[in-house]
Design an enzyme around this catalytic site. Structure first.
Site, PDB file in Angstrom:
ATOM      1  N   HIS A  56       0.815  -1.221  -0.037  1.00 46.70           N
ATOM      2  CA  HIS A  56      -0.139  -0.064   0.070  1.00 46.70           C
ATOM      3  C   HIS A  56       0.741   1.362  -0.017  1.00 46.70           C
ATOM      4  CE1 HIS A  56      -3.861   1.837   1.653  1.00 46.70           C
ATOM      5  NE2 HIS A  56      -3.468   2.531   1.027  1.00 46.70           N
ATOM      6  N   HIS A  58       1.330   5.162  -1.721  1.00 44.43           N
ATOM      7  CA  HIS A  58       0.723   6.056  -2.781  1.00 44.43           C
ATOM      8  C   HIS A  58       1.780   6.679  -3.383  1.00 44.43           C
ATOM      9  CE1 HIS A  58      -3.502   5.885  -1.110  1.00 44.43           C
ATOM     10  NE2 HIS A  58      -3.068   5.991  -0.039  1.00 44.43           N
ATOM     11  N   ASN A  90      -4.805   6.186  -6.736  1.00 40.58           N
ATOM     12  CA  ASN A  90      -5.452   7.498  -6.819  1.00 40.58           C
ATOM     13  C   ASN A  90      -4.293   8.646  -7.420  1.00 40.58           C
ATOM     14  OD1 ASN A  90      -3.647   7.385  -4.421  1.00 40.58           O
ATOM     15  ND2 ASN A  90      -5.056   8.866  -3.276  1.00 40.58           N
ATOM     16  N   ASP A 148      -8.973   2.669  -3.032  1.00 38.10           N
ATOM     17  CA  ASP A 148      -8.334   3.246  -1.619  1.00 38.10           C
ATOM     18  C   ASP A 148      -8.528   4.580  -1.641  1.00 38.10           C
ATOM     19  OD1 ASP A 148      -6.773   2.893   0.789  1.00 38.10           O
ATOM     20  OD2 ASP A 148      -5.519   4.092  -0.165  1.00 38.10           O
ATOM     21  N   HIS A 228      -5.704  -1.244   6.336  1.00 40.30           N
ATOM     22  CA  HIS A 228      -5.540  -0.249   7.087  1.00 40.30           C
ATOM     23  C   HIS A 228      -6.430  -0.273   8.362  1.00 40.30           C
ATOM     24  CE1 HIS A 228      -7.857   2.580   4.864  1.00 40.30           C
ATOM     25  NE2 HIS A 228      -6.791   2.762   4.365  1.00 40.30           N
ATOM     26  N   ASP A 301       0.976   2.625   3.773  1.00 43.81           N
ATOM     27  CA  ASP A 301       0.030   3.524   3.458  1.00 43.81           C
ATOM     28  C   ASP A 301       0.866   4.929   3.225  1.00 43.81           C
ATOM     29  OD1 ASP A 301      -2.074   4.946   2.690  1.00 43.81           O
ATOM     30  OD2 ASP A 301      -3.199   4.893   4.699  1.00 43.81           O
TER      31      ASP A 301
HETATM   32 ZN   LIG Z   1      -6.850   4.099   2.476  1.00 43.07          ZN
END
Ligand SMILES: [Zn+2]
Length: 422
Positions: A56, A58, A90, A148, A228, A301
């Site tokens: 996970h 970003h 995203n 997500d 999460h 995350d």
């Molecule tokens: Zn999330």
């Protein structure tokens, strides 16, 4: 390819940590003595572990390169011991189509420090309405699908998305959140939100969606992974469903294991995350589950932001913590130094367990295997500063803090891709 010699260190072979010198020849580990080597790495006091895998991340690119780009995210990854990261969809534009997945994989290969495994979105533009072209994304190399950051609110759409994803055998991950219950909430609902006069996010915003996902998974007989999980109640519900045979797995983050709502008490926006940091009893419960091996994975995350985006009042500041650089050292502090859980008991959660979840071959550091690994010195201290982390996102509450336990080398496909001190 360079011949490397790692001496005076210890090696984790999947069962135990043993003193052993070894060589890397043609990208493979060997214990046979080599005549000539190109580089000698003296790793006294250090332990060699299979490289980390983040389910996970970003990556922010394409589209928000001012927060993070392919160069910085891959540097941050290998600095943190990761040779594999899964990118969240995203980005801008959203990774909901084949060209974006192609682009992410291509850029990952261009920097060639680690692998980027892209997740595509479940719905177009993460809008929770129209399903994305999952089959084509899978063809290009997407390993999973998720919305997500958002969570599909309409249950019919979620059912269709899960069915569609499962026809392509894509790993389905959900960020469980009822956004109407969250409303304008910015931190955990409770004592601290009351005292700061900010609106809170109750745990039911998470648990109600976990319950929905469980019932969908049960009804459709399709596996689902909840990312999460932040609350005791949420984890309890998942464990109960697992016991009943529901194909559900879940992960927790280093920050939910290490911090609580109390850390937000001085309006420090660096502790603003979604889901929010919860109570001490939630934190302790999640640690207990790590200890007893009931958690399926730990994920960073990693959510980098530009400095100014955290310099707003708490309710307006951006959400997330930059985590790739510090995840392992923070986990070492929380789980090993504070809780007394040996690294061998939890490292799989952020290394081989996520690989298994995605049906990627796990790593065992043995003779003649082409393997990725990192070298960790549990005794050495380092201070987290804007200069000592490689991510463009300097938004970590650990800024200025000293951590014990430092990564010295990361080796990817037989090459040193990170070395402490340059
Ligand atoms: Zn999330």
């Amino acid at each position: 390819m360079k011949k490397l010699y790692f001496k005076n260190g210890q090696l984790y072979n999947g069962k135990e940590i043993k003193k052993s010198d070894f060589y890397v020849v043609d990208g493979k580990i060997t214990f046979k003595k080599q005549e000539k080597v190109d580089e000698i790495c003296d790793i006294k006091d250090c332990i060699v572990f299979p490289s980390l895998f983040d389910l996970h991340t970003h990556i922010r690119c394409p589209g928000e390169e001012y927060k993070e780009d392919f160069d910085s995210v891959t540097k941050a990854a290998v600095h943190g011991g990761f040779t594999d990261i899964c990118s969240m969809p995203n980005t801008k534009p959203t990774a909901d189509n084949q060209p974006i997945i192609d682009y992410i994989i291509l850029e990952g290969k261009r920097y060639n420090r680690c692998r980027i495994h892209p997740f595509g979105s479940l719905t177009v533009g993460l809008k929770g309405e129209k399903l994305s072209r999952m089959g084509l994304m899978k063809k290009s190399g997407a390993v999973g699908v998720t919305d997500d950051g958002k969570c599909i609110q309409n249950s019919v759409i979620m059912i269709r998305a899960m069915e569609y994803a499962s026809t392509y055998n894509l790993f389905i991950m959900d960020h469980a959140e009822d956004i109407n219950i969250t409303g304008t909430g910015v931190l955990n609902e409770g004592e601290i939100s009351d005292s700061l006069g900010l609106s809170g996010v109750p745990e039911i915003a998470e648990t109600i969606m976990i319950l929905r996902d469980i019932e969908m998974s049960r009804y459709l007989d399709i596996p689902i992974h909840i990312t999460h999980v932040s609350t005791k109640r949420g984890a309890e519900i998942i464990l109960k469903a697992k016991n009943e045979g529901v194909k559900i797995t879940f992960d927790v983050t280093p920050h939910h294991l290490s911090f609580t709502e109390k850390d937000c008490g001085s309006f420090n926006t660096l502790f603003k995350v979604n889901p929010p940091l919860r109570t001490e009893s939630d934190r302790k419960f999640l640690i207990k589950l790590v200890k007893s091996g009931k958690v399926d994975a730990i994920v960073t995350d990693h959510a980098p932001h530009a400095k100014f985006e955290k310099e707003y009042p708490f309710d307006q500041a951006s959400v997330g913590i930059s985590g790739l650089d510090t995840a392992f050292s923070l986990l070492y502090r929380t789980l090993t130094i504070e809780e007394g859980i040996p690294v061998e008991k939890w490292i799989d959660l952020i290394s081989n367990k996520p690989r298994k979840l995605l049906k990627i071959k796990p790593i065992t550091l043995m003779e003649n295997k082409k393997r990725d690994f990192f070298v960790f010195n549990p005794k050495e201290k380092w201070t987290v500063t804007e200069k000592t982390i490689y991510s463009k996102g300097k938004n970590t509450p650990l800024l200025g803090k000293k951590l014990k336990g430092k990564i010295k080398y990361t080796v990817f496909q037989g090459r040193i891709v990170f070395r402490d001190g340059g």
